[in-house]
Write a protein that holds these residues in place. Structure first.
Motif, PDB file in Angstrom:
ATOM      1  N   SER A  22       0.813  -1.224   0.000  1.00  0.00           N
ATOM      2  CA  SER A  22       0.000   0.000   0.000  1.00  0.00           C
ATOM      3  C   SER A  22       0.843   1.269   0.000  1.00  0.00           C
ATOM      4  O   SER A  22       0.512   2.245  -0.680  1.00  0.00           O
ATOM      5  N   GLY A  23       1.950   1.280   0.760  1.00  0.00           N
ATOM      6  CA  GLY A  23       2.738   2.492   0.914  1.00  0.00           C
ATOM      7  C   GLY A  23       3.252   3.085  -0.391  1.00  0.00           C
ATOM      8  O   GLY A  23       3.001   4.266  -0.688  1.00  0.00           O
ATOM      9  N   LEU A  42      -9.904   7.741  -0.587  1.00  0.00           N
ATOM     10  CA  LEU A  42     -10.174   6.971  -1.797  1.00  0.00           C
ATOM     11  C   LEU A  42     -10.025   5.478  -1.526  1.00  0.00           C
ATOM     12  O   LEU A  42     -10.857   4.663  -1.965  1.00  0.00           O
ATOM     13  N   ARG A  43      -8.992   5.104  -0.784  1.00  0.00           N
ATOM     14  CA  ARG A  43      -8.764   3.700  -0.469  1.00  0.00           C
ATOM     15  C   ARG A  43      -9.907   3.133   0.367  1.00  0.00           C
ATOM     16  O   ARG A  43     -10.417   2.043   0.067  1.00  0.00           O
ATOM     17  N   ILE A  44     -10.305   3.863   1.380  1.00  0.00           N
ATOM     18  CA  ILE A  44     -11.327   3.364   2.298  1.00  0.00           C
ATOM     19  C   ILE A  44     -12.697   3.349   1.632  1.00  0.00           C
ATOM     20  O   ILE A  44     -13.475   2.396   1.790  1.00  0.00           O
ATOM     21  N   LEU A  45     -13.014   4.402   0.868  1.00  0.00           N
ATOM     22  CA  LEU A  45     -14.310   4.445   0.174  1.00  0.00           C
ATOM     23  C   LEU A  45     -14.408   3.307  -0.829  1.00  0.00           C
ATOM     24  O   LEU A  45     -15.454   2.639  -0.933  1.00  0.00           O
ATOM     25  N   GLY A  46     -13.338   3.075  -1.584  1.00  0.00           N
ATOM     26  CA  GLY A  46     -13.352   1.983  -2.551  1.00  0.00           C
ATOM     27  C   GLY A  46     -13.533   0.636  -1.878  1.00  0.00           C
ATOM     28  O   GLY A  46     -14.276  -0.226  -2.367  1.00  0.00           O
ATOM     29  N   ALA A  47     -12.862   0.449  -0.736  1.00  0.00           N
ATOM     30  CA  ALA A  47     -13.006  -0.805   0.005  1.00  0.00           C
ATOM     31  C   ALA A  47     -14.440  -0.979   0.487  1.00  0.00           C
ATOM     32  O   ALA A  47     -15.007  -2.079   0.410  1.00  0.00           O
ATOM     33  N   ALA A  48     -15.036   0.103   1.000  1.00  0.00           N
ATOM     34  CA  ALA A  48     -16.418   0.024   1.482  1.00  0.00           C
ATOM     35  C   ALA A  48     -17.361  -0.355   0.345  1.00  0.00           C
ATOM     36  O   ALA A  48     -18.268  -1.187   0.518  1.00  0.00           O
ATOM     37  N   TRP A 230      -4.993  -0.999  -7.436  1.00  0.00           N
ATOM     38  CA  TRP A 230      -4.155  -1.879  -6.599  1.00  0.00           C
ATOM     39  C   TRP A 230      -4.366  -1.550  -5.129  1.00  0.00           C
ATOM     40  O   TRP A 230      -4.529  -2.440  -4.289  1.00  0.00           O
ATOM     41  N   LEU A 231      -4.348  -0.252  -4.802  1.00  0.00           N
ATOM     42  CA  LEU A 231      -4.485   0.182  -3.412  1.00  0.00           C
ATOM     43  C   LEU A 231      -5.809  -0.287  -2.814  1.00  0.00           C
ATOM     44  O   LEU A 231      -5.860  -0.742  -1.665  1.00  0.00           O
ATOM     45  N   ILE A 232      -6.879  -0.184  -3.591  1.00  0.00           N
ATOM     46  CA  ILE A 232      -8.211  -0.530  -3.088  1.00  0.00           C
ATOM     47  C   ILE A 232      -8.432  -2.045  -3.079  1.00  0.00           C
ATOM     48  O   ILE A 232      -8.811  -2.629  -2.053  1.00  0.00           O
ATOM     49  N   VAL A 233      -8.212  -2.676  -4.226  1.00  0.00           N
ATOM     50  CA  VAL A 233      -8.569  -4.093  -4.377  1.00  0.00           C
ATOM     51  C   VAL A 233      -7.546  -5.012  -3.712  1.00  0.00           C
ATOM     52  O   VAL A 233      -7.898  -5.874  -2.899  1.00  0.00           O
ATOM     53  N   VAL A 237      -8.965  -4.723   0.156  1.00  0.00           N
ATOM     54  CA  VAL A 237     -10.005  -5.760   0.186  1.00  0.00           C
ATOM     55  C   VAL A 237      -9.403  -7.159   0.225  1.00  0.00           C
ATOM     56  O   VAL A 237      -9.713  -7.960   1.122  1.00  0.00           O
ATOM     57  N   VAL A 238      -8.527  -7.471  -0.727  1.00  0.00           N
ATOM     58  CA  VAL A 238      -7.930  -8.814  -0.765  1.00  0.00           C
ATOM     59  C   VAL A 238      -7.101  -9.060   0.490  1.00  0.00           C
ATOM     60  O   VAL A 238      -7.149 -10.140   1.091  1.00  0.00           O
ATOM     61  N   ALA A 239      -6.354  -8.036   0.929  1.00  0.00           N
ATOM     62  CA  ALA A 239      -5.509  -8.193   2.114  1.00  0.00           C
ATOM     63  C   ALA A 239      -6.346  -8.481   3.354  1.00  0.00           C
ATOM     64  O   ALA A 239      -6.008  -9.357   4.158  1.00  0.00           O
ATOM     65  N   TYR A 240      -7.450  -7.738   3.529  1.00  0.00           N
ATOM     66  CA  TYR A 240      -8.309  -7.957   4.694  1.00  0.00           C
ATOM     67  C   TYR A 240      -8.981  -9.328   4.639  1.00  0.00           C
ATOM     68  O   TYR A 240      -9.093 -10.025   5.657  1.00  0.00           O
ATOM     69  N   LEU A 241      -9.444  -9.735   3.457  1.00  0.00           N
ATOM     70  CA  LEU A 241     -10.131 -11.019   3.350  1.00  0.00           C
ATOM     71  C   LEU A 241      -9.150 -12.178   3.565  1.00  0.00           C
ATOM     72  O   LEU A 241      -9.504 -13.193   4.168  1.00  0.00           O
ATOM     73  N   ALA A 242      -7.926 -12.033   3.070  1.00  0.00           N
ATOM     74  CA  ALA A 242      -6.907 -13.069   3.328  1.00  0.00           C
ATOM     75  C   ALA A 242      -6.605 -13.133   4.821  1.00  0.00           C
ATOM     76  O   ALA A 242      -6.440 -14.219   5.389  1.00  0.00           O
TER      77      ALA A 242
END
Length: 326
Positions: A22-23, A42-48, A230-233, A237-242
């Protein structure tokens, strides 16, 4: 059982590596005109936007009931563990090498020990205090305290603020375990975080044209929408679900230990993509910080669950989910 733990370890490592990316991608967006707050929004809104449909599909009405029952804790989780942690990390990463910013953030478990000891008056193992001491020595080495702070002061404060938010995250996860699963927690927290950041990120001023422009990322370049995607998906999202998949298969101590792979991954991403390198003292100090934080977190994992306050003692307890990168 063995295969389940092996799969959990694989999920945990994958989660840590994807969080670690992410960094550099956020730093590239910030270099293109986004403020750290806007990049985090943007990252958080996209994830939501991606996670809410998943909650509705896989959790349905039960997920909504769980969120409603724990809404106070989820609001605090969204403000600190999601919005605060990610925004402060982005501020730190915009002013410091990504690896250093993440090292500062990952001192969060040290603050958990301090909170349990002095805030909750809970007896923690002596090794926890040793871990705190080790981490403080490492932090002093990173900032070269013997010659005055050489790191950007705002970046340093933001990194430590991210650590405080990470510590709050760990504490809230403990309270929410059994009341709301990781998917519901992450989706609800992302909604809260996106709404909160709307008031401070001024999204109406975002340089949206940058998302269709070519943005430099180190010596390379890519369309802005690819970096944001990349930052969002991947990194959210993928990082949290993993991480959620890992949490079902590993103990808190093992999961927390594997999470420190994120610091190494972030440093490698920053080196490859941004040509960022760390000075010798930063590498040594960072390793000491992570060792101390790991010792402290492992010690907290030995505290009996009955000793830690829970918001709903009627619910079964599971293990922690690491935030990383927030």
């Amino acid at each position: 059982m063995y295969s389940s733990k092996s799969a959990g370890l694989a999920f945990a490592v994958f989660s840590a590596v994807t969080f670690g990316g992410s960094g550099p991608f956020a730093k590239a967006l910030i270099g293109a005109g986004f403020s750290p707050e806007q990049a985090a929004w943007l990252r958080i809104l996209g994830a939501a936007a991606l996670l809410i449909p998943l909650v509705l599909i896989f959790r349905g009405a039960a997920g909504l009931r769980a969120a409603r029952a724990s809404w106070r804790a989820l609001v605090l989780y969204g403000l600190t563990g999601i919005a605060g942690c990610q925004t402060l990390f982005f501020i730190a990463a915009s002013r410091l090498p990504v690896g250093v910013a993440l090292m500062l953030e990952f001192s969060g478990p040290v603050l958990v020990v301090v909170w349990l000891k002095f805030g909750q008056k809970i007896a923690v193992p002596r090794s926890a205090a040793i871990g705190v001491g080790i981490a403080l020595v490492g932090l002093a080495t990173v900032v070269e305290i013997w010659s005055g702070l050489k790191l950007d002061l705002v970046g340093l404060i933001a990194g430590l603020g991210a650590a405080a938010c990470q510590a709050t995250y760990f504490i809230l996860i403990d309270k929410l375990t059994g009341a709301a699963d990781p998917l519901v927690m992450t989706a609800a927290g992302s909604v809260v975080g996106a709404v909160a950041l709307t008031f401070i990120s001024a999204p109406w001023g975002i340089p949206w044209h940058a998302l269709v422009d070519t943005i430099a990322i180190g010596d390379r370049s890519a369309p802005g929408w690819v970096l944001a995607g990349w930052l969002i998906v991947v990194s959210t999202v993928v990082a949290y679900l993993a991480g959620a998949a890992a949490v079902q298969r590993l103990s808190a101590a093992v999961g927390g230990a594997v999470a420190y792979v994120e610091v190494v991954a972030a440093s490698i991403f920053a080196w490859v993509l941004l040509n960022e390198t760390l000075r010798t003292n930063q590498i040594i100090g960072g390793a000491i910080v992570l060792l101390g934080a790991f010792v402290a977190q492992s010690s907290v994992g030995k505290v009996s669950p009955s000793e830690i306050p829970d918001s709903d003692t009627s619910n079964p307890r599971t293990t922690d989910l690491d935030p990383a990168g927030v």
